[in-house]
Design a protein around this motif. Structure first.
Motif, PDB file in Angstrom:
ATOM      1  N   ILE A  13      19.241 -61.190 -75.251  1.00  0.00           N
ATOM      2  CA  ILE A  13      20.195 -62.017 -75.878  1.00  0.00           C
ATOM      3  C   ILE A  13      20.451 -63.193 -74.907  1.00  0.00           C
ATOM      4  CG2 ILE A  13      22.531 -61.838 -76.612  1.00  0.00           C
ATOM      5  CD1 ILE A  13      22.401 -58.733 -76.479  1.00  0.00           C
ATOM      6  N   SER A  14      20.221 -64.294 -75.664  1.00  0.00           N
ATOM      7  CA  SER A  14      20.474 -65.453 -74.924  1.00  0.00           C
ATOM      8  C   SER A  14      21.904 -65.894 -74.491  1.00  0.00           C
ATOM      9  CB  SER A  14      19.689 -66.678 -75.717  1.00  0.00           C
ATOM     10  OG  SER A  14      18.554 -66.436 -76.196  1.00  0.00           O
ATOM     11  N   SER A  15      21.923 -66.490 -73.410  1.00  0.00           N
ATOM     12  CA  SER A  15      23.210 -66.663 -72.873  1.00  0.00           C
ATOM     13  C   SER A  15      23.063 -68.253 -72.540  1.00  0.00           C
ATOM     14  CB  SER A  15      23.939 -65.807 -71.686  1.00  0.00           C
ATOM     15  OG  SER A  15      23.244 -65.862 -70.679  1.00  0.00           O
ATOM     16  N   GLY A  16      23.903 -68.616 -71.254  1.00  0.00           N
ATOM     17  CA  GLY A  16      23.742 -69.867 -70.724  1.00  0.00           C
ATOM     18  C   GLY A  16      22.623 -69.943 -69.588  1.00  0.00           C
ATOM     19  N   SER A  17      22.872 -70.883 -68.822  1.00  0.00           N
ATOM     20  CA  SER A  17      21.568 -70.939 -67.657  1.00  0.00           C
ATOM     21  C   SER A  17      22.349 -70.191 -66.464  1.00  0.00           C
ATOM     22  CB  SER A  17      21.736 -72.521 -67.215  1.00  0.00           C
ATOM     23  OG  SER A  17      20.921 -72.613 -66.202  1.00  0.00           O
ATOM     24  N   PHE A  18      21.223 -69.516 -66.034  1.00  0.00           N
ATOM     25  CA  PHE A  18      21.268 -68.334 -64.858  1.00  0.00           C
ATOM     26  C   PHE A  18      22.425 -67.599 -64.923  1.00  0.00           C
ATOM     27  CE2 PHE A  18      20.701 -68.089 -60.038  1.00  0.00           C
ATOM     28  CZ  PHE A  18      19.379 -68.026 -60.130  1.00  0.00           C
ATOM     29  N   PRO A  19      22.605 -66.697 -65.717  1.00  0.00           N
ATOM     30  CA  PRO A  19      23.732 -65.637 -66.005  1.00  0.00           C
ATOM     31  C   PRO A  19      23.570 -64.718 -64.608  1.00  0.00           C
ATOM     32  CG  PRO A  19      21.903 -65.034 -67.273  1.00  0.00           C
ATOM     33  CD  PRO A  19      21.529 -66.321 -66.599  1.00  0.00           C
ATOM     34  N   ILE A  20      24.803 -64.380 -64.129  1.00  0.00           N
ATOM     35  CA  ILE A  20      24.903 -63.377 -63.119  1.00  0.00           C
ATOM     36  C   ILE A  20      25.910 -62.606 -63.529  1.00  0.00           C
ATOM     37  CG2 ILE A  20      25.460 -63.277 -60.644  1.00  0.00           C
ATOM     38  CD1 ILE A  20      24.184 -65.770 -60.062  1.00  0.00           C
ATOM     39  N   GLY A  21      27.005 -62.739 -63.224  1.00  0.00           N
ATOM     40  CA  GLY A  21      28.412 -61.649 -63.716  1.00  0.00           C
ATOM     41  C   GLY A  21      28.394 -61.381 -65.073  1.00  0.00           C
ATOM     42  N   ILE A  22      28.617 -60.290 -65.578  1.00  0.00           N
ATOM     43  CA  ILE A  22      28.936 -59.522 -66.880  1.00  0.00           C
ATOM     44  C   ILE A  22      30.040 -58.532 -66.815  1.00  0.00           C
ATOM     45  CG2 ILE A  22      27.180 -57.961 -66.423  1.00  0.00           C
ATOM     46  CD1 ILE A  22      26.292 -58.803 -69.498  1.00  0.00           C
ATOM     47  N   ASP A  23      30.775 -58.640 -68.052  1.00  0.00           N
ATOM     48  CA  ASP A  23      31.712 -57.458 -68.143  1.00  0.00           C
ATOM     49  C   ASP A  23      31.900 -57.386 -69.551  1.00  0.00           C
ATOM     50  OD1 ASP A  23      33.500 -55.598 -67.495  1.00  0.00           O
ATOM     51  OD2 ASP A  23      35.158 -56.549 -66.679  1.00  0.00           O
ATOM     52  N   ILE A  24      32.516 -56.450 -69.966  1.00  0.00           N
ATOM     53  CA  ILE A  24      32.882 -55.818 -71.411  1.00  0.00           C
ATOM     54  C   ILE A  24      34.419 -55.673 -71.629  1.00  0.00           C
ATOM     55  CG2 ILE A  24      32.374 -53.607 -71.012  1.00  0.00           C
ATOM     56  CD1 ILE A  24      31.005 -53.538 -73.904  1.00  0.00           C
ATOM     57  N   ASN A  25      34.470 -56.145 -72.800  1.00  0.00           N
ATOM     58  CA  ASN A  25      35.986 -55.802 -73.195  1.00  0.00           C
ATOM     59  C   ASN A  25      35.680 -54.461 -74.342  1.00  0.00           C
ATOM     60  OD1 ASN A  25      38.699 -55.150 -74.564  1.00  0.00           O
ATOM     61  ND2 ASN A  25      39.070 -57.329 -74.140  1.00  0.00           N
ATOM     62  N   PRO A  26      36.019 -53.218 -74.298  1.00  0.00           N
ATOM     63  CA  PRO A  26      35.581 -52.369 -75.246  1.00  0.00           C
ATOM     64  C   PRO A  26      36.553 -52.255 -76.765  1.00  0.00           C
ATOM     65  CG  PRO A  26      36.572 -51.438 -73.269  1.00  0.00           C
ATOM     66  CD  PRO A  26      36.256 -52.592 -72.918  1.00  0.00           C
ATOM     67  N   ILE A  27      37.708 -52.980 -76.194  1.00  0.00           N
ATOM     68  CA  ILE A  27      38.777 -52.867 -77.214  1.00  0.00           C
ATOM     69  C   ILE A  27      38.104 -54.251 -78.355  1.00  0.00           C
ATOM     70  CG2 ILE A  27      41.127 -53.599 -77.982  1.00  0.00           C
ATOM     71  CD1 ILE A  27      41.739 -52.229 -75.271  1.00  0.00           C
ATOM     72  N   ALA A  79      28.979 -64.827 -66.986  1.00  0.00           N
ATOM     73  CA  ALA A  79      29.061 -66.077 -66.455  1.00  0.00           C
ATOM     74  C   ALA A  79      27.961 -66.594 -65.902  1.00  0.00           C
ATOM     75  CB  ALA A  79      29.689 -65.652 -64.804  1.00  0.00           C
ATOM     76  N   ASN A  80      27.770 -67.997 -66.568  1.00  0.00           N
ATOM     77  CA  ASN A  80      26.466 -68.677 -66.514  1.00  0.00           C
ATOM     78  C   ASN A  80      26.579 -69.641 -65.217  1.00  0.00           C
ATOM     79  OD1 ASN A  80      25.388 -67.518 -68.976  1.00  0.00           O
ATOM     80  ND2 ASN A  80      26.968 -68.812 -69.776  1.00  0.00           N
ATOM     81  N   GLN A  81      26.033 -69.531 -64.119  1.00  0.00           N
ATOM     82  CA  GLN A  81      26.213 -70.157 -63.005  1.00  0.00           C
ATOM     83  C   GLN A  81      25.716 -71.634 -63.022  1.00  0.00           C
ATOM     84  OE1 GLN A  81      25.954 -69.436 -57.974  1.00  0.00           O
ATOM     85  NE2 GLN A  81      24.145 -68.529 -59.275  1.00  0.00           N
ATOM     86  N   THR A 140      15.397 -65.069 -67.604  1.00  0.00           N
ATOM     87  CA  THR A 140      15.099 -65.191 -68.978  1.00  0.00           C
ATOM     88  C   THR A 140      16.380 -66.076 -69.423  1.00  0.00           C
ATOM     89  OG1 THR A 140      16.089 -63.353 -69.562  1.00  0.00           O
ATOM     90  CG2 THR A 140      13.580 -63.269 -69.418  1.00  0.00           C
ATOM     91  N   ASN A 141      17.502 -66.326 -68.820  1.00  0.00           N
ATOM     92  CA  ASN A 141      18.766 -66.779 -69.013  1.00  0.00           C
ATOM     93  C   ASN A 141      19.396 -66.154 -70.307  1.00  0.00           C
ATOM     94  OD1 ASN A 141      18.975 -68.772 -67.091  1.00  0.00           O
ATOM     95  ND2 ASN A 141      17.431 -70.290 -68.570  1.00  0.00           N
ATOM     96  N   GLY A 142      19.220 -64.643 -70.143  1.00  0.00           N
ATOM     97  CA  GLY A 142      20.065 -63.907 -71.074  1.00  0.00           C
ATOM     98  C   GLY A 142      20.212 -62.697 -70.630  1.00  0.00           C
ATOM     99  N   ILE A 143      20.604 -61.606 -71.456  1.00  0.00           N
ATOM    100  CA  ILE A 143      21.038 -60.283 -71.516  1.00  0.00           C
ATOM    101  C   ILE A 143      20.079 -59.406 -71.869  1.00  0.00           C
ATOM    102  CG2 ILE A 143      22.939 -58.730 -71.634  1.00  0.00           C
ATOM    103  CD1 ILE A 143      23.712 -61.459 -70.274  1.00  0.00           C
ATOM    104  N   ILE A 144      19.582 -58.457 -71.180  1.00  0.00           N
ATOM    105  CA  ILE A 144      19.000 -57.150 -71.488  1.00  0.00           C
ATOM    106  C   ILE A 144      19.576 -56.035 -71.579  1.00  0.00           C
ATOM    107  CG2 ILE A 144      16.715 -55.743 -70.925  1.00  0.00           C
ATOM    108  CD1 ILE A 144      15.828 -58.189 -69.369  1.00  0.00           C
ATOM    109  N   ALA A 145      19.480 -55.132 -72.931  1.00  0.00           N
ATOM    110  CA  ALA A 145      20.124 -54.105 -73.318  1.00  0.00           C
ATOM    111  C   ALA A 145      19.242 -52.664 -73.156  1.00  0.00           C
ATOM    112  CB  ALA A 145      20.729 -54.223 -74.704  1.00  0.00           C
ATOM    113  N   ILE A 146      19.949 -51.735 -72.681  1.00  0.00           N
ATOM    114  CA  ILE A 146      19.437 -50.534 -72.104  1.00  0.00           C
ATOM    115  C   ILE A 146      20.164 -49.365 -73.181  1.00  0.00           C
ATOM    116  CG2 ILE A 146      18.850 -48.704 -70.444  1.00  0.00           C
ATOM    117  CD1 ILE A 146      18.411 -51.224 -68.689  1.00  0.00           C
ATOM    118  N   ASP A 147      19.476 -48.495 -73.727  1.00  0.00           N
ATOM    119  CA  ASP A 147      20.104 -47.513 -74.444  1.00  0.00           C
ATOM    120  C   ASP A 147      20.174 -46.315 -73.246  1.00  0.00           C
ATOM    121  OD1 ASP A 147      20.673 -45.174 -75.911  1.00  0.00           O
ATOM    122  OD2 ASP A 147      19.610 -45.696 -77.570  1.00  0.00           O
ATOM    123  N   GLY A 148      21.286 -45.674 -73.135  1.00  0.00           N
ATOM    124  CA  GLY A 148      21.561 -44.840 -72.121  1.00  0.00           C
ATOM    125  C   GLY A 148      21.008 -43.394 -72.514  1.00  0.00           C
TER     126      GLY A 148
END
Length: 535
Positions: free
Chosen positions: A45-59, A66-68, A344-352
């Motif tokens: 999932i593409s985001s900005g350049s050099f993503p580091i921090g990530i959080d979710i609002n489940p609501i 955060a794209n550094q 990859t400048n993006g997010i990788i998802a994993i199914d728990g």
């Protein structure tokens, strides 16, 4: 006695048969030979350049990244797996934390030494709060309503009041604080100290240090399982995770993981801990009950499938951790873990559930409301999606609604094959195109009409030819009688009897009907009787 229909009737019946076959050809669904299609899609999932921090609002079902290097926070809609908006922040946003109840998002801006406050309803930055030098880790205390920010270069922790968006207290308690996590049930705050290889425990009521726990070398990421009151610390330098008992503030065990762990997150639903190993691009999965590593998930297949071959692009060679890092967040509702990846400048998802990298297949229907699609046994309508493990084979079948037939798939390689089989290589939208079809009832009616028309036309042709044949034979009978009855009576009778035999043959061939035969035979018999009487 055998009877024969005219050739024209057989000809029309043949036309009817050919028409029926044509209708069936339209009605039947076309299929290609079964083969597996390889789609050229991206599993990241593409985001900005050099993503580091990530959080979710489940609501709100949103991810915040955060794209550094692009100085933005990406807002990602989890349902569509796409960036909804990029929000401008201060310089070099490093970490991000979400307050799901106020829908406020806080990002630590490492270069501008500020914290951005973002309104999750409008996706706008409300303000920037000055903090210490090089802020990195950020944590929210939902119990006491404080925001904690760890600033590495000023060796301080800023305590922010989110009501007035101001720093209320600056704590000089760590030599190089990196990450912060809060247990709202016990109101304890945990700070990883890179400089002293320890984790500090603060009382959230007065922000005083109540314990300092020695852990591994270069402790970085922190995670907590609130249900078990267990804290997990990733130790960057000695490739381990320290497990801390939140009640006794003592280490229960150290777990060996991958190379250079940083990001860490807990799934309270499954009691699994996910650790992002920075240098070998893997995710170590730990069983929280046994404190054993149960799986190591390589991120390389997703990275390679995204088209990235170089370890880092446009990154100075001397830049290392903590400027290069990767973090995780868990969505306990869906049991998915999301990992930032700087390569990859993006997010990788994993199914728990299966602990594998997953992607999504999105379904579109054209025209709307003409059918559905079943992928790997899951029924999907327009705009719906299903998750599939990366580098597996999917089977999708287009199911037309009543009155429609399947036309073709609109994918990277268009095909009329149904069901379609393809290799899952990333996020992909496939469109099932349907077309109008002839209903069974309509087909029956059309066939009946055609057969009726053929029968009517065939009957007309038959009657016309039968009349012509009748007239010819009647003329022949009369002519024979007139010409031979006076001069050569025996020849006349002989000729009339031959005509009678010919008439029977014509009747058997279907050239004349029963009533016509009966009339002509009576005429012949009457003539023969008159000839015999006049002898």
């Amino acid at each position: 006695m055998k009877y024969y229909l005219p050739l024209s009737f057989y000809f029309l019946l043949g036309i009817s048969f050919i028409f029926s076959i044509f209708i069936i050809g339209i009605y039947a669904q076309e299929e290609d030979n079964e083969n597996v299609i390889s789609l050229k899609s991206n599993p990241v999932i593409s985001s900005g350049s050099f993503p580091i921090g990530i959080d979710i609002n489940p609501i709100t079902n949103k991810l915040y990244v955060a794209n550094q290097f692009s100085n933005t926070i990406s807002v990602i809609d989890i349902d569509t797996s796409k960036v909804e908006e990029n929000i401008d922040t201060g310089d070099s946003p490093y970490d991000v934390d979400v307050n799901p109840f106020s829908n406020r998002i806080y990002s630590s801006n490492r270069e501008s030494n500020t914290v951005s406050v973002i309104d999750g309803f409008t996706n706008k930055e409300l303000t920037e709060i000055p903090v210490g030098n090089s802020p990195v880790g950020i944590g929210t205390n939902l119990a006491a309503n404080w925001i904690y920010v760890a600033s590495m270069d000023s060796n301080s922790i800023s305590v922010i009041d989110p009501i007035v968006n101001k720093v209320r207290q600056t704590l000089k308690i760590a030599s190089s604080p990196y990450d912060i996590i809060v247990n709202p049930h016990t109101n304890k705050v945990y700070v990883s100290d890179l400089g002293k290889d320890s984790v500090l425990v603060l009382d959230g009521n007065n922000n005083t240090v109540i314990s300092s726990i020695p852990v591994g070398s270069r402790p970085s990421g922190l995670a907590i399982n609130i249900q078990t009151n267990t804290i997990y610390v990733s130790n960057f330098r000695n490739d381990s995770v320290s497990v801390i008992n939140g009640t006794s503030n003592k280490i229960e065990t150290n777990i060996k993981v991958g190379d250079s762990p940083v990001g860490i997150a807990v799934n309270p639903r499954t009691n699994k801990i996910y650790v992002n190993n920075l240098l070998d691009n893997s995710i170590s999965v730990i069983n929280g009950t046994t404190n054993k590593m149960i799986k190591n998930i390589s991120l390389e297949p997703a990275i390679i499938a995204s088209g990235v071959n170089n370890p880092f692009i446009n990154i100075p060679l001397k830049v290392t951790f903590p400027l290069i890092a990767s973090k995780l967040t868990v969505d306990p509702t869906t049991n998915f873990t999301y990992v930032t990846n700087t390569r990859t400048n993006g997010i990788i998802a994993i199914d728990g559930k299966i602990d594998r990298i997953i992607t999504k297949i999105f379904i579109e229907i054209n025209p709307p409301n003409t059918g559905t699609v079943k992928c790997n046994g899951i029924q999907l309508g327009a705009g719906e999606s299903t998750t599939l493990p990366l580098l597996t084979t999917a089977r999708c079948e287009a199911i037309p609604d009543r009155g429609y037939d399947f036309g073709h798939w609109a994918v990277t390689n268009n095909t009329r094959q149904n069901p379609v089989f393809f290799n899952v290589t990333g996020y992909e939208t496939i469109t099932a195109n349907f077309k109008g079809a002839i209903l069974t009832e309509t087909f029956i009616v059309l066939t009946s009409v055609v057969i009726g028309l053929v029968s009517t036309i065939g009957g007309w042709f038959y009657r016309q030819k039968s009349r012509l044949s009748f007239k010819r034979n009647l003329t022949n009978i009369d002519y024979t009688y007139e010409m031979l009855s006076k001069n050569n009576k025996e020849e006349c009778i002989k000729q009339l009897e031959q005509i009678q035999r010919d008439l029977n043959f014509l009747h058997r061939k279907g050239k004349i009907n029963e009533s016509q035969l009966e009339f002509l035979e009576k005429r012949i018999n009457w003539y023969i009787s008159r000839v015999n009487t006049s002898k």
